[in-house]
Write an enzyme that holds these catalytic residues in place. Structure first.
Site, short mmCIF file in Angstrom:
data_model
loop_
_atom_site.label_atom_id
_atom_site.label_comp_id
_atom_site.label_asym_id
_atom_site.label_seq_id
_atom_site.Cartn_x
_atom_site.Cartn_y
_atom_site.Cartn_z
N LYS A 95 32.19 33.64 67.53
CA LYS A 95 33.07 34.73 67.94
C LYS A 95 32.28 36.01 68.08
CE LYS A 95 37.05 36.62 68.84
NZ LYS A 95 36.49 37.04 70.16
N GLN A 116 27.03 40.35 63.94
CA GLN A 116 28.39 39.77 64.03
C GLN A 116 28.63 38.73 62.94
OE1 GLN A 116 29.99 41.05 67.10
NE2 GLN A 116 31.85 40.62 65.98
N LYS A 119 29.61 40.73 59.80
CA LYS A 119 30.85 41.46 60.06
C LYS A 119 32.03 40.49 60.03
CE LYS A 119 30.68 43.89 63.82
NZ LYS A 119 30.84 44.48 65.16
N LYS A 131 27.23 36.61 70.29
CA LYS A 131 27.31 37.75 71.21
C LYS A 131 26.79 37.30 72.57
CE LYS A 131 28.49 42.12 71.13
NZ LYS A 131 29.45 42.76 70.19
N GLY A 170 35.46 41.63 74.47
CA GLY A 170 34.78 42.75 75.12
C GLY A 170 33.74 43.42 74.24
N ASP A 171 33.00 44.32 74.82
CA ASP A 171 32.07 45.23 74.13
C ASP A 171 31.77 46.30 75.18
OD1 ASP A 171 30.30 45.31 71.49
OD2 ASP A 171 28.97 45.92 73.10
N THR A 215 39.38 48.69 66.92
CA THR A 215 38.06 49.07 66.38
C THR A 215 38.07 50.54 65.95
OG1 THR A 215 37.12 47.51 67.96
CG2 THR A 215 35.59 48.97 66.81
N ASN A 246 36.18 52.82 74.62
CA ASN A 246 37.30 52.22 73.89
C ASN A 246 37.30 52.60 72.41
OD1 ASN A 246 37.90 49.51 72.11
ND2 ASN A 246 39.50 49.97 73.60
N SER A 384 40.95 40.56 66.93
CA SER A 384 40.68 39.44 67.84
C SER A 384 41.06 38.12 67.17
CB SER A 384 39.19 39.39 68.21
OG SER A 384 38.90 40.26 69.28
P1 NDP Z 1 32.73 51.33 76.11
O1 NDP Z 1 31.98 50.71 77.23
O2 NDP Z 1 34.19 51.42 76.18
O3 NDP Z 1 32.18 52.80 75.80
C1 NDP Z 1 30.84 53.02 75.49
C2 NDP Z 1 30.62 54.49 75.26
O4 NDP Z 1 29.31 54.70 74.74
C3 NDP Z 1 30.69 55.30 76.55
O5 NDP Z 1 31.13 56.59 76.23
C4 NDP Z 1 29.24 55.28 77.02
O6 NDP Z 1 28.95 56.37 77.87
C5 NDP Z 1 28.51 55.40 75.70
N1 NDP Z 1 27.20 54.71 75.82
C6 NDP Z 1 26.99 53.38 76.02
N2 NDP Z 1 25.70 53.10 76.08
C7 NDP Z 1 25.05 54.25 75.94
C8 NDP Z 1 23.69 54.61 75.91
N3 NDP Z 1 22.70 53.70 76.06
N4 NDP Z 1 23.41 55.93 75.70
C9 NDP Z 1 24.39 56.84 75.55
N5 NDP Z 1 25.70 56.55 75.57
C10 NDP Z 1 26.03 55.28 75.76
O7 NDP Z 1 32.27 50.49 74.81
P2 NDP Z 1 32.98 50.39 73.38
O8 NDP Z 1 33.68 51.66 73.06
O9 NDP Z 1 33.73 49.13 73.35
O10 NDP Z 1 31.74 50.20 72.43
C11 NDP Z 1 31.07 51.28 71.76
C12 NDP Z 1 30.30 50.76 70.57
O11 NDP Z 1 31.20 50.11 69.67
C13 NDP Z 1 29.22 49.72 70.88
O12 NDP Z 1 28.17 49.88 69.97
C14 NDP Z 1 29.93 48.40 70.60
O13 NDP Z 1 29.02 47.36 70.31
C15 NDP Z 1 30.74 48.79 69.38
N6 NDP Z 1 31.88 47.95 69.04
C16 NDP Z 1 32.85 47.70 69.97
C17 NDP Z 1 33.94 46.95 69.62
C18 NDP Z 1 35.08 46.73 70.57
O14 NDP Z 1 36.06 46.12 70.14
N7 NDP Z 1 35.03 47.20 71.79
C19 NDP Z 1 34.06 46.33 68.30
C20 NDP Z 1 33.03 46.72 67.38
C21 NDP Z 1 31.98 47.49 67.77
P3 NDP Z 1 28.84 56.12 79.46
O15 NDP Z 1 30.25 55.82 79.91
O16 NDP Z 1 28.31 57.37 80.01
O17 NDP Z 1 27.93 54.94 79.64
O1 2IT Z 2 31.04 44.17 68.09
C1 2IT Z 2 32.17 43.66 67.98
O2 2IT Z 2 32.65 43.34 66.89
C2 2IT Z 2 32.94 43.45 69.20
N1 2IT Z 2 32.49 43.84 70.27
C3 2IT Z 2 34.26 42.76 69.14
C4 2IT Z 2 34.09 41.27 69.07
C5 2IT Z 2 35.37 40.46 69.21
O3 2IT Z 2 35.21 39.23 69.29
O4 2IT Z 2 36.46 41.00 69.23
#
Ligand code: NDP
Ligand code: 2IT
Length: 452
Positions: A95, A116, A119, A131, A170-171, A215, A246, A384
């Site tokens: 997952k 992961q 976590k 992943k 997603g991520d 998240t 997100n 999830s």
């Molecule tokens: P999104 O794609 O929705 O948003 C990512 C955000 O981070 C955007 O604002 C983006 O800016 C910025 N960003 C991404 N890469 C870079 C970079 N290399 N340098 C600077 N800014 C960056 O992703 P999420 O919100 O889903 O994910 C954000 C973080 O949370 C990640 O580390 C992800 O692994 C983690 N995460 C996500 C989960 C989920 O359920 N979605 C669960 C647990 C952890 P821009 O739009 O300009 O690229």
């Molecule tokens: O980093 C993370 O925990 C995620 N992007 C979510 C993973 C999931 O299976 O919901």
């Protein structure tokens, strides 16, 4: 911990990991961070060494790398690289999310898959660690291009996933739109309506309420639990949140609901600062609905300032609490020192490994409340798993019910971290607590299953 003071088995395992993954420093960083916490566990549980658990947990069970061939709107043939790292299945089906971002490579996906494992273990649910993703950049692509890319991606992946085999989500760069296209192609190729094969689905067709928020909400619930330890809450606290995707968006929402003033967020183009507090509805409008840039948000807000350039400048703004919610290594040692100097008392990581080792060391040294990603951002994958439960029962639960379960899960994870920190490290060291608590559950299951 200095490497000279590490117990022998840990030093040996780290040398072995270095040797076989030397071109993937980001993966090595993630492994070091976990293994540095595990010394006390080796004395208490000799079975860990007897069963080779340290080496086994650092080597993915299966790694897929594939090409993705698709056509852009001009009819040009494009080729990307896709990954799925099935890291550990001791606790349940693999997952973990999929990341679409130009910086994706094998090392990045391995680091995320490794994180992961622990976590998912901390959630207490039956989910293994994985992943995946691609170096595809969704920015500036049309809907049709994103759809064709997702279909091509799934054409390679569908044979390797399933509701009790491997369940993506997603991520970065993968949200509701991409999950829909990925699921559609899986359905077409397999002729099965396997809702539980992917999570983060739209609530109209099998998604769970609160998954979108989970998240960000979870990272704030974890922060609240930490603050409670010091008799504090979020009322009137000044908060900064990096990112505006997100995770950041829903962390901001929950911070505001709990009385905090969120004064800044960022994207890869820069930082928006609004001392009176951001306007969440307008932020959501620009980022979630229009898929726009933060600069546009700032242009619509007379009191907001947009500073173009390095998003890392966000950490020089004074705040009480900080939530890094963008990406790995986005907060370094110098920036951590600046945060502390400006009076920050708590950091809760919404992103995966956003603080560099130097930053983490400083936070721990100074004894501020520091919630590491594998604990603080576990709410996303936890919901999830609740989505999988609902899909298995062809049921859907109310927003209030899922939110309550999320809150309870974050409080449980906080309790687990505290318990193991207290027992094997020192009170309040959530890094050791999360690593040890996450590790022990996986190790126990691996030992039960024998040598595989
Ligand atoms: P999104 O794609 O929705 O948003 C990512 C955000 O981070 C955007 O604002 C983006 O800016 C910025 N960003 C991404 N890469 C870079 C970079 N290399 N340098 C600077 N800014 C960056 O992703 P999420 O919100 O889903 O994910 C954000 C973080 O949370 C990640 O580390 C992800 O692994 C983690 N995460 C996500 C989960 C989920 O359920 N979605 C669960 C647990 C952890 P821009 O739009 O300009 O690229
Ligand atoms: O980093 C993370 O925990 C995620 N992007 C979510 C993973 C999931 O299976 O919901």
């Amino acid at each position: 911990m200095k490497s000279s003071s590490l117990p022998d088995p840990i030093r040996r395992t780290l040398d072995w990991v270095h040797e076989r993954n030397h071109s993937e420093p980001i993966f090595i960083q993630a492994v070091e961070e976990v293994l540095h916490s595990l010394g006390p566990v080796l004395d208490a549980f000799p079975q860990v060494e007897d069963n080779g658990i340290l080496e086994r947990i650092c080597e993915p069970e299966r790694q897929l790398i594939f090409h993705i061939v698709w056509q852009d709107d001009e009819g040009r043939v494009r080729v990307n690289r896709g990954f799925r790292i099935k890291f550990n299945s001791a606790l349940g089906p693999y997952k973990g999310g999929l990341r679409f971002h130009p910086t994706v490579n094998l090392g990045v996906i391995k680091f995320l898959g490794f994180e992961q494992i622990f976590k998912n273990s901390l959630t207490g649910l039956s989910i293994g660690g994985a992943k995946g993703g691609s170096d595809f950049d969704p920015k500036g692509k049309s809907d049709g291009e994103v759809m064709r890319f997702c279909q091509a991606f799934m054409t390679e992946l569908y044979r390797h996933i399933g509701p009790s085999e491997d369940v993506p989500a997603g991520d970065i760069g993968v949200g509701g739109r991409e999950i829909g296209y990925l699921f559609g192609q899986y359905k077409r190729l397999t002729r099965r309506y396997d809702l539980g094969v992917i999570t983060g689905k739209d609530t109209a067709w099998g998604g769970s309420l609160v998954r979108r928020e989970a998240t960000g909400f979870g990272a704030v619930y974890f922060l609240e639990e930490m603050l409670k330890q010091r008799g504090e809450d979020l009322q009137d606290k000044v908060a900064i949140v990096s990112g505006s995707g997100n995770v950041a968006l829903y962390a901001i929402r929950k911070l505001m609901d709990l009385g905090a003033r969120v004064v800044a967020c960022s994207d890869s183009g820069g930082v928006v600062h609004e001392p009176g507090g951001l306007d969440w509805e307008q932020l959501r409008e620009v980022k979630e609905i229009e898929r726009g840039r933060l600069q546009t948000y700032a242009e619509r807000r007379p009191k907001a300032r947009f500073k173009e350039g390095d998003p890392g400048t966000i950490w020089s703004l004074p705040c009480d609490v900080a939530l890094p919610c963008a990406t790995q290594n986005e907060l370094n040692g110098e920036q951590a020192a600046e945060l502390l100097e400006n009076g920050c008392i708590a950091v809760s990581e919404g992103a995966n490994m956003p603080s560099t080792p130097e930053a983490v060391e400083l936070f721990l040294e100074r004894g501020i409340l520091f919630g590491p990603g594998k604990a603080a951002n576990a709410g996303g994958v936890a919901v999830s798993a609740l989505e999988m439960q609902q899909n298995a029962a062809w049921a859907s639960w109310t927003f209030a019910e899922v939110d309550r379960k999320l809150k309870e899960t974050m409080a449980d994870i906080h309790g687990t971290c505290r318990h193991y920190a207290d027992k094997y490290s020192r009170d309040g060291n959530y890094v050791d607590g999360a690593n040890i608590g996450g590790f022990l559950r996986v190790a126990q299951a691996m030992i039960s299953h024998g040598l595989l």
